[in-house]
Design a protein around this motif. Structure first.
Motif, PDB file in Angstrom:
ATOM      1  N   PRO A  42     -16.915  -7.252  -3.347  1.00 20.47           N
ATOM      2  CA  PRO A  42     -16.182  -8.491  -3.271  1.00 20.47           C
ATOM      3  C   PRO A  42     -15.495  -8.962  -4.391  1.00 20.47           C
ATOM      4  O   PRO A  42     -14.294  -9.233  -4.299  1.00 20.47           O
ATOM      5  CB  PRO A  42     -17.337  -9.471  -2.884  1.00 20.47           C
ATOM      6  CG  PRO A  42     -18.447  -8.867  -2.360  1.00 20.47           C
ATOM      7  CD  PRO A  42     -18.549  -7.447  -3.025  1.00 20.47           C
ATOM      8  N   GLU A  43     -15.978  -8.794  -5.493  1.00 20.33           N
ATOM      9  CA  GLU A  43     -15.431  -8.877  -6.929  1.00 20.33           C
ATOM     10  C   GLU A  43     -14.039  -8.170  -6.991  1.00 20.33           C
ATOM     11  O   GLU A  43     -13.052  -8.586  -7.231  1.00 20.33           O
ATOM     12  CB  GLU A  43     -16.169  -8.442  -8.088  1.00 20.33           C
ATOM     13  CG  GLU A  43     -17.600  -9.699  -8.135  1.00 20.33           C
ATOM     14  CD  GLU A  43     -18.658  -8.935  -7.315  1.00 20.33           C
ATOM     15  OE1 GLU A  43     -18.472  -8.159  -6.973  1.00 20.33           O
ATOM     16  OE2 GLU A  43     -19.329  -9.963  -6.990  1.00 20.33           O
ATOM     17  N   PHE A  44     -14.106  -6.714  -6.601  1.00 23.64           N
ATOM     18  CA  PHE A  44     -12.925  -5.838  -6.998  1.00 23.64           C
ATOM     19  C   PHE A  44     -11.937  -6.098  -5.742  1.00 23.64           C
ATOM     20  O   PHE A  44     -10.774  -6.286  -6.000  1.00 23.64           O
ATOM     21  CB  PHE A  44     -13.303  -4.263  -6.718  1.00 23.64           C
ATOM     22  CG  PHE A  44     -12.181  -3.259  -7.210  1.00 23.64           C
ATOM     23  CD1 PHE A  44     -11.864  -3.287  -8.426  1.00 23.64           C
ATOM     24  CD2 PHE A  44     -11.379  -2.975  -6.183  1.00 23.64           C
ATOM     25  CE1 PHE A  44     -10.883  -2.467  -8.676  1.00 23.64           C
ATOM     26  CE2 PHE A  44     -10.422  -2.229  -6.511  1.00 23.64           C
ATOM     27  CZ  PHE A  44      -9.947  -1.896  -7.792  1.00 23.64           C
ATOM     28  N   LEU A  45     -12.449  -6.327  -4.398  1.00 27.75           N
ATOM     29  CA  LEU A  45     -11.206  -6.548  -3.494  1.00 27.75           C
ATOM     30  C   LEU A  45     -10.816  -7.940  -3.616  1.00 27.75           C
ATOM     31  O   LEU A  45      -9.783  -8.333  -3.103  1.00 27.75           O
ATOM     32  CB  LEU A  45     -12.197  -6.595  -1.895  1.00 27.75           C
ATOM     33  CG  LEU A  45     -12.720  -5.154  -1.504  1.00 27.75           C
ATOM     34  CD1 LEU A  45     -13.496  -5.269  -0.435  1.00 27.75           C
ATOM     35  CD2 LEU A  45     -11.258  -4.264  -1.229  1.00 27.75           C
ATOM     36  N   ALA A  46     -11.436  -9.030  -4.287  1.00 24.55           N
ATOM     37  CA  ALA A  46     -10.645 -10.223  -4.444  1.00 24.55           C
ATOM     38  C   ALA A  46      -9.561  -9.945  -5.612  1.00 24.55           C
ATOM     39  O   ALA A  46      -8.729 -10.805  -5.590  1.00 24.55           O
ATOM     40  CB  ALA A  46     -11.684 -11.222  -5.263  1.00 24.55           C
ATOM     41  N   MET A  47      -9.565  -8.881  -6.508  1.00 25.90           N
ATOM     42  CA  MET A  47      -8.533  -8.635  -7.335  1.00 25.90           C
ATOM     43  C   MET A  47      -7.670  -7.773  -6.468  1.00 25.90           C
ATOM     44  O   MET A  47      -6.210  -7.994  -6.587  1.00 25.90           O
ATOM     45  CB  MET A  47      -9.105  -7.727  -8.604  1.00 25.90           C
ATOM     46  CG  MET A  47      -9.898  -8.503  -9.566  1.00 25.90           C
ATOM     47  SD  MET A  47      -9.957  -7.635 -11.132  1.00 25.90           S
ATOM     48  CE  MET A  47     -10.752  -6.277 -10.638  1.00 25.90           C
ATOM     49  N   ASN A  48      -7.933  -6.829  -6.006  1.00 27.76           N
ATOM     50  CA  ASN A  48      -6.910  -5.889  -4.883  1.00 27.76           C
ATOM     51  C   ASN A  48      -7.577  -5.734  -3.684  1.00 27.76           C
ATOM     52  O   ASN A  48      -8.466  -4.917  -3.388  1.00 27.76           O
ATOM     53  CB  ASN A  48      -6.904  -4.565  -5.448  1.00 27.76           C
ATOM     54  CG  ASN A  48      -5.871  -3.575  -4.912  1.00 27.76           C
ATOM     55  OD1 ASN A  48      -5.291  -4.122  -3.688  1.00 27.76           O
ATOM     56  ND2 ASN A  48      -5.653  -2.458  -5.435  1.00 27.76           N
ATOM     57  N   PRO A  49      -7.040  -6.491  -2.648  1.00 28.93           N
ATOM     58  CA  PRO A  49      -7.432  -6.473  -1.216  1.00 28.93           C
ATOM     59  C   PRO A  49      -7.455  -5.221  -0.634  1.00 28.93           C
ATOM     60  O   PRO A  49      -7.939  -4.733   0.323  1.00 28.93           O
ATOM     61  CB  PRO A  49      -6.481  -7.260  -0.527  1.00 28.93           C
ATOM     62  CG  PRO A  49      -5.221  -7.687  -1.167  1.00 28.93           C
ATOM     63  CD  PRO A  49      -5.725  -7.241  -2.580  1.00 28.93           C
ATOM     64  N   ASN A  50      -6.344  -4.061  -1.280  1.00 32.60           N
ATOM     65  CA  ASN A  50      -6.230  -2.849  -0.933  1.00 32.60           C
ATOM     66  C   ASN A  50      -7.448  -2.021  -1.181  1.00 32.60           C
ATOM     67  O   ASN A  50      -7.410  -0.888  -0.950  1.00 32.60           O
ATOM     68  CB  ASN A  50      -4.893  -2.474  -1.494  1.00 32.60           C
ATOM     69  CG  ASN A  50      -4.232  -1.383  -0.498  1.00 32.60           C
ATOM     70  OD1 ASN A  50      -4.332  -1.230   0.940  1.00 32.60           O
ATOM     71  ND2 ASN A  50      -3.571  -0.433  -1.010  1.00 32.60           N
ATOM     72  N   GLY A  51      -8.195  -2.442  -2.084  1.00 33.16           N
ATOM     73  CA  GLY A  51      -9.379  -1.552  -2.559  1.00 33.16           C
ATOM     74  C   GLY A  51      -9.106  -0.283  -3.367  1.00 33.16           C
ATOM     75  O   GLY A  51      -9.744   0.621  -3.072  1.00 33.16           O
ATOM     76  N   LYS A  52      -8.124  -0.495  -4.084  1.00 28.81           N
ATOM     77  CA  LYS A  52      -7.624   1.033  -4.895  1.00 28.81           C
ATOM     78  C   LYS A  52      -7.265   0.643  -6.378  1.00 28.81           C
ATOM     79  O   LYS A  52      -6.883  -0.461  -6.902  1.00 28.81           O
ATOM     80  CB  LYS A  52      -6.226   1.442  -4.088  1.00 28.81           C
ATOM     81  CG  LYS A  52      -6.332   1.848  -2.775  1.00 28.81           C
ATOM     82  CD  LYS A  52      -5.618   2.949  -2.349  1.00 28.81           C
ATOM     83  CE  LYS A  52      -5.819   3.384  -1.073  1.00 28.81           C
ATOM     84  NZ  LYS A  52      -4.891   4.273  -0.439  1.00 28.81           N
ATOM     85  N   ILE A  53      -7.543   1.794  -7.014  1.00 29.39           N
ATOM     86  CA  ILE A  53      -6.952   1.723  -8.527  1.00 29.39           C
ATOM     87  C   ILE A  53      -5.647   2.428  -8.667  1.00 29.39           C
ATOM     88  O   ILE A  53      -5.377   3.121  -7.827  1.00 29.39           O
ATOM     89  CB  ILE A  53      -8.177   2.399  -9.505  1.00 29.39           C
ATOM     90  CG1 ILE A  53      -8.332   4.064  -8.735  1.00 29.39           C
ATOM     91  CG2 ILE A  53      -9.363   1.811  -9.311  1.00 29.39           C
ATOM     92  CD1 ILE A  53      -9.061   4.926  -9.669  1.00 29.39           C
ATOM     93  N   PRO A  54      -4.911   1.924  -9.867  1.00 28.65           N
ATOM     94  CA  PRO A  54      -5.483   1.004 -10.908  1.00 28.65           C
ATOM     95  C   PRO A  54      -5.161  -0.422 -10.688  1.00 28.65           C
ATOM     96  O   PRO A  54      -4.425  -0.837  -9.583  1.00 28.65           O
ATOM     97  CB  PRO A  54      -4.533   1.335 -11.985  1.00 28.65           C
ATOM     98  CG  PRO A  54      -3.190   1.719 -11.286  1.00 28.65           C
ATOM     99  CD  PRO A  54      -3.634   2.447 -10.260  1.00 28.65           C
ATOM    100  N   VAL A  55      -5.954  -1.247 -11.253  1.00 22.93           N
ATOM    101  CA  VAL A  55      -5.665  -2.887 -11.239  1.00 22.93           C
ATOM    102  C   VAL A  55      -5.776  -2.990 -12.717  1.00 22.93           C
ATOM    103  O   VAL A  55      -6.560  -2.706 -13.548  1.00 22.93           O
ATOM    104  CB  VAL A  55      -6.850  -3.620 -10.418  1.00 22.93           C
ATOM    105  CG1 VAL A  55      -6.706  -5.199 -10.724  1.00 22.93           C
ATOM    106  CG2 VAL A  55      -6.924  -2.992  -8.953  1.00 22.93           C
ATOM    107  N   ILE A  56      -4.796  -4.226 -13.118  1.00 21.64           N
ATOM    108  CA  ILE A  56      -5.016  -4.790 -14.446  1.00 21.64           C
ATOM    109  C   ILE A  56      -5.134  -6.275 -14.077  1.00 21.64           C
ATOM    110  O   ILE A  56      -4.979  -6.764 -13.312  1.00 21.64           O
ATOM    111  CB  ILE A  56      -3.779  -4.284 -15.451  1.00 21.64           C
ATOM    112  CG1 ILE A  56      -2.607  -5.166 -14.809  1.00 21.64           C
ATOM    113  CG2 ILE A  56      -3.426  -2.880 -15.439  1.00 21.64           C
ATOM    114  CD1 ILE A  56      -1.500  -5.215 -15.736  1.00 21.64           C
TER     115      ILE A  56
END
Lengths: 212, 207
Positions: A42-56
């Motif tokens: 949930p923490e990662f998907l809250a940053m990127n709803p697409n569930g992919k890297i990279p995210v900054i």
């Protein structure tokens, strides 16, 4: 401090890390994706709803999609250099990035995923040949562009060079058939003189073999 | 005057035409691609070696890649509302544009070839189903984002990201398939329909 989420072996993460190193930005990279997992929390998907890297996460500014991140970092920290200030030059850099992520990516990253990463028994050879042919077409375009100038963007590297240049280590080190591309090879040799490129793009990828 | 090269049924040409009308840029358009003049013509390949539409020519500057062109036009004409100058807010617009061009666009490719173009090379029913499933998954991501903003893709106001996204949503509704309900996306489609430029170039009966 700037946080970059993504494993070092991901091509899309490499584009971002290369620029971060060129700009000398203090940062922390956090391993997620691939063997590290963590893309469906949930923490990662809250940053990127697409569930992919990279995210900054840059002081609370969350950006995903690797090219959008590269454009953001270049515009914020290097306007006039890595991000051209002139609207026309900026658009041309943007255009090469978009082209590399669509057309060139379909070829070279297509070969990487469908050939190198895919186990022999699962390989779709017709698809692999299509991707190889796409490489021939798209690298020929790079070859012509580099006839008259040292980089895609002209005399100096800009954000426009990053996605295309980021593919070269894999293209020239995979065990595949390649046409003769003297200008592209010379470009790759020049780039490999850069410490940031060597450290963040020329990352061994043997651990990804036959993982799909 | 800005010249736009590309036939008006192309989704990527329509993005540029919508952007021009939204910004208020006068343009002349030349038919290339589709059933019009083939882009394999050397005159066209000299402008875009990839042979893809659209291409624009603006005072000698030749540009291709539709999302790049939208960003260029908004930037050049100082339309901070469409593409903010601040790097942080601009990135929120640009990341959704990139997502549309890479993830979203890839999801529907097979289904659109099969169901809209009726391309005989794209009639494998398993692959059609897989494409529709992936497409719906992406529409769901958009739906959640729109439910969060309550209005447009990058926030409460219309931005450059709504141009590729609006055309994508139109394509979703115009493709003959069994559409799962996504309320925020349906409301977004109606919200965009208040814009004359969307009705002219987006929701104009073409998928």
């Amino acid at each position: 401090m700037l946080k970059i989420y993504g494993r070092a072996t991901s091509y899309n993460v490499q584009k971002v890390m290369w620029l971060v190193a060129e700009l000398g930005l203090p940062h922390q990279r956090i391993d997620v994706g691939g063997k590290f997992g963590g893309l469906d929390t949930p923490e990662f998907l809250a940053m990127n709803p697409n569930g992919k890297i990279p995210v900054i996460d840059d002081g609370g500014v969350i950006v995903w999609e690797s090219n959008a991140i590269v454009r953001y970092l270049a515009a914020k920290y290097s306007l006039g250099q890595w991000c051209p200030a002139d609207a026309g030059q900026r658009a041309q850099a943007d255009q090469w990035m978009t082209w590399a992520s669509g057309e060139l990516h379909a070829g070279v990253i297509g070969v990487f995923w469908n050939f190198f990463r895919t186990k022999e028994a699962n390989r779709d050879w017709a698809l692999i040949r299509t991707c190889e042919q796409k490489c021939v077409t798209e690298y020929a375009l790079l070859e012509r562009r580099l006839t008259s100038q040292p980089h895609l963007s002209g005399d100096h590297l800009t954000m426009g060079d990053i996605p295309a240049a980021g593919t070269l280590y894999r293209y020239f080190t995979m065990d595949i058939q390649r046409p003769n591309l003297p200008n592209v090879e010379a470009w790759y040799q020049r780039l490999s003189q850069r410490p940031a490129y060597r450290e963040h793009v020329m990352v061994p990828y043997a651990e990804l073999k036959d993982t799909l | 005057m800005l010249k736009v090269l590309g036939q008006p049924a192309s989704i990527n040409v329509r993005k540029v035409l919508w952007a021009c009308d939204e910004i208020g840029i006068a343009y002349e358009r030349e038919d290339w691609g589709g059933a019009t003049r083939p882009t394999s013509d050397p005159a066209f390949l000299a402008l875009n070696p990839n042979g893809l539409v659209p291409v624009v020519i603006d005072d000698g500057l030749v540009l291709r890649e539709s999302n790049t062109i939208i960003r260029y036009l908004a930037n050049k004409h100082g339309r901070d509302d469409l593409l903010p100058q601040s790097a942080a807010t601009r990135a929120q617009v640009e990341m959704w544009m990139d997502w549309q061009a890479t993830e979203f666009n890839s999801s529907w490719r097979y289904a659109v070839q099969a169901l809209v173009r009726k391309n005989p090379n794209f009639q494998d029913s398993d692959q059609i189903d897989a494409s529709i499933k992936s497409w719906a998954k992406h529409v769901q991501i958009l739906d959640r984002q729109l439910a969060t903003t309550g209005a447009f893709v990058a926030g409460s106001e219309f931005s450059a990201a709504d141009i590729p996204m609006g055309l994508s949503v139109n394509r979703w509704f115009m493709t003959p398939l069994d559409h799962p309900t996504f309320e925020a996306v349906a409301a977004y489609y109606e919200r965009l329909s208040h814009r004359p430029a969307f009705m002219k170039h987006g929701r104009n009966g073409v998928a």
